[in-house]
Write a protein that holds these residues in place. Sequence first.
Motif, PDB file in Angstrom:
ATOM      1  N   LYS A  26       0.825  -1.203   0.000  1.00 12.38           N
ATOM      2  CA  LYS A  26       0.000   0.000   0.000  1.00 12.38           C
ATOM      3  C   LYS A  26       0.862   1.257   0.000  1.00 12.38           C
ATOM      4  O   LYS A  26       0.592   2.212  -0.728  1.00 12.38           O
ATOM      5  CB  LYS A  26      -0.931   0.003   1.218  1.00 12.38           C
ATOM      6  N   GLN A  54       2.617   1.647  -3.415  1.00 12.66           N
ATOM      7  CA  GLN A  54       1.658   2.128  -4.414  1.00 12.66           C
ATOM      8  C   GLN A  54       1.397   3.625  -4.229  1.00 12.66           C
ATOM      9  O   GLN A  54       1.279   4.382  -5.197  1.00 12.66           O
ATOM     10  CB  GLN A  54       0.347   1.346  -4.316  1.00 12.66           C
ATOM     11  N   SER A 105       1.986   6.607  -6.982  1.00 11.74           N
ATOM     12  CA  SER A 105       0.860   7.418  -7.448  1.00 11.74           C
ATOM     13  C   SER A 105       1.088   8.900  -7.171  1.00 11.74           C
ATOM     14  O   SER A 105       0.743   9.760  -7.991  1.00 11.74           O
ATOM     15  CB  SER A 105      -0.454   6.953  -6.791  1.00 11.74           C
TER      16      SER A 105
END
Length: 217
Positions: A17, A20, A24
């Motif tokens: 998580k 990511q 992003s």
Amino acid sequence: MIDIKLLNHLESYLTAKRLQRFNSVLDQRTKHFTVATEDVYQLHNTSAVIRSCDVFGVQEVNIVEEVNTKRIDREIAMGAQKWVDLNRFHSVKDCISNLKAKGYQIVATTPHAEDCDLYDFDVTKKSCFFFGRETEGLSDEVIQQADCFLKIPMVGFTESLNISVSAAIILQHATSKLKKTEIDWQLTEEEKLEKRLDWCKKTIKSYDEIVERFYSY
């Protein structure tokens, strides 16, 4: 050059998580715009500007401390100083010289100039938005060196906004408009790698020990 094997090893210590999230956020980061604050007196104002830069994807913040030298208010910045790059200068002259050498035009934010309303601002130009002291505004040196002047349209009795509010309004508008253009506004791949390594260093508690073990294998 970034050691890719080391970077991959470090990122294995991050949760999927978190990794990511890093990627992003990096995809939305830009150095097409940057911000400079000039001798801002109230500590929370500089901190709030840094927070706005993080929120709207501006990677670098330039802090001129020619008169006032203060630490960043961690509570107000909400950890944003960990994710953006802070460039500190002891003089306006050095700051402007550095920015112009990087290809930035100097944009003086002031409610009094008649040059350009925010909604008409040309976002295709690489720009640094300068914000001045709470009461005095920008120094004469910034005004004289400015390539253009920018103001936020206002219709009330009050002549100006708090600088942190002004920064948030300008950055939200400018970055949103920029992303609708064909300009290559994102970080380069090398810059993304550098930030991934930097953010690993600032996130992983045993970073130094892990790096030492990695190179001892």
